[in-house]
Write a protein that holds these residues in place. Structure first.
Motif, short mmCIF file in Angstrom:
data_model
loop_
_atom_site.label_atom_id
_atom_site.label_comp_id
_atom_site.label_asym_id
_atom_site.label_seq_id
_atom_site.Cartn_x
_atom_site.Cartn_y
_atom_site.Cartn_z
N THR A 26 0.91 -1.19 -0.02
CA THR A 26 0.06 -0.08 -0.11
C THR A 26 0.86 1.13 -0.10
O THR A 26 0.53 2.35 -0.57
CB THR A 26 -0.70 0.02 1.22
N LYS A 27 1.86 1.21 0.81
CA LYS A 27 2.79 2.25 1.10
C LYS A 27 3.29 2.63 -0.22
O LYS A 27 3.41 4.04 -1.04
CB LYS A 27 4.10 2.05 1.74
N LYS A 63 -1.88 7.19 2.60
CA LYS A 63 -1.58 5.68 2.75
C LYS A 63 -2.55 5.21 3.53
O LYS A 63 -3.02 3.95 3.03
CB LYS A 63 -0.32 5.68 3.16
N GLU A 64 -2.91 5.57 4.48
CA GLU A 64 -3.76 5.17 5.63
C GLU A 64 -5.35 4.84 5.04
O GLU A 64 -5.90 3.85 4.87
CB GLU A 64 -3.95 5.54 6.93
N SER A 68 -5.38 2.59 2.00
CA SER A 68 -5.47 1.37 2.57
C SER A 68 -6.86 0.83 2.67
O SER A 68 -7.23 -0.35 2.57
CB SER A 68 -4.58 1.11 4.08
N GLN A 90 -8.74 -2.61 1.04
CA GLN A 90 -9.20 -3.56 1.97
C GLN A 90 -10.73 -3.88 1.43
O GLN A 90 -10.95 -4.95 1.35
CB GLN A 90 -9.52 -3.11 3.30
N SER A 127 -4.26 -10.45 -0.63
CA SER A 127 -3.07 -9.64 0.09
C SER A 127 -2.13 -10.57 0.97
O SER A 127 -2.62 -11.91 1.13
CB SER A 127 -3.77 -8.78 1.30
N TYR A 131 -0.52 -6.24 -2.04
CA TYR A 131 -1.63 -6.73 -2.76
C TYR A 131 -1.27 -7.10 -4.44
O TYR A 131 -0.16 -6.67 -4.85
CB TYR A 131 -2.51 -5.74 -3.04
#
Lengths: 161, 161
Positions: free
Chosen positions: A28-29, A39-40, A43, A47, A57, A65
DNA sequence: GAGAGACTACTCGGATACAGTCTGTCCGAGTAAATCCGG
DNA sequence: CCGGATTTACTCGGACAGACTGTATCCGAGTAGTCTCTC
């Protein structure tokens, strides 16, 4: 009525993941960094795709991913519904039942005409989105772009795989 | 992504106003009562239609709204855009410009492929909504409904005109 | 050198926060029809 | 009976408030590789 910005984000991410070698994962980063996104929060969107069965994942280092299916089998609609939900854009609340002239206990014979039209329009929208796969997307996003930029981007991604 | 409930409200209101005799006005209060809706908030939606040139309003007693054009010249899309605005459902934020491999000052040759697909889907939705007029709506809403209910509703409305 | 344990980098999920939009209410200003009142 | 003044009923517009959604941020739990330490 406007789509979440997450929709745009994950579509770009899917395009990148389509270019990944078999069985390689991207974190993700890195997806966030490549697209200049938080990023968060990105994420959370990924998801959703994972829960919808579009992404797979892995945990731990070199985790991240990858696509769960070949890019040709994932459509725009799949991705958008994973983020936005599968509800129609129009919700009929059966206003006609509030009509003061309506006899008590009267039962409507057919769905409301307004709901029918809105449903058809919604379906036209979905049909268009269903007709474009991630393979089509990759083609569209790369054509007209200078080869050296494509090459550089590809290497950037591969180095973090 | 879901349409405002006001969209459903004003479509029902437009169907009623379509049935009104030439140059007769119906008050917000009566439209709200007939549909079981909050009068003040419905008023806001009708104001939007008025500003969009779909309705004409008069002040004072026996004031209210009537259609500004023949019902055959008003489409679902007109009504929906008056309430929801004319913006596309998808806003491209040009994520591709954030690409860290992108040379400074590089100028994209064409609109983003994602935006193009989303735009086409949006247009398919609008096209469907553009193809249905208030005349069509009246026909759909009345067919299959018992004549005595239609008659009673029509008289209810006419008595308040 | 091999195996066990500690470490690290990542995903996942929940908690939290803030802003904007949607839904709804309230009220005052302006306007046009109806009513009232004086001549 | 007629014309002007008042009242009334409505729209319009702005202000305001609560609920919900969208956009984030932060952190702890769990997991899978990697590293280290001991024998």
């Amino acid at each position: 009525m406007i789509l979440k910005s997450q929709v745009e984000w994950v579509l770009h991410c899917c395009a990148i993941l389509s270019a990944l070698p078999e069985n390689k994962y991207l974190a993700t980063k890195d997806l966030a960094e490549f697209n200049g996104l938080p990023k968060e929060y990105l994420s959370k969107a990924l998801q959703s795709l994972s829960q919808a069965g579009l992404l797979v994942s892995t945990l731990g280092p070199s985790g991240g991913y990858r696509l769960a299916k070949p890019p040709g089998e994932i459509t725009f609609l799949d991705v958008i519904e994973a983020v936005e939900g599968k509800n129609s854009t129009f919700q009929c609340t059966e206003i006609r039942q509030k009509n003061p002239c309506r006899p008590k206990g009267y039962c409507e014979p057919a769905p409301c005409g307004i709901a029918r039209v809105m449903g058809e329009a919604d379906e036209a929208w979905r049909q268009k989105l269903r007709s474009v796969s991630l393979t089509d997307l990759s083609r569209m996003l790369t054509e007209g772009v200078p080869p050296e930029l494509l090459q550089k981007s590809f290497e950037w991604i591969l180095a973090r795989t």
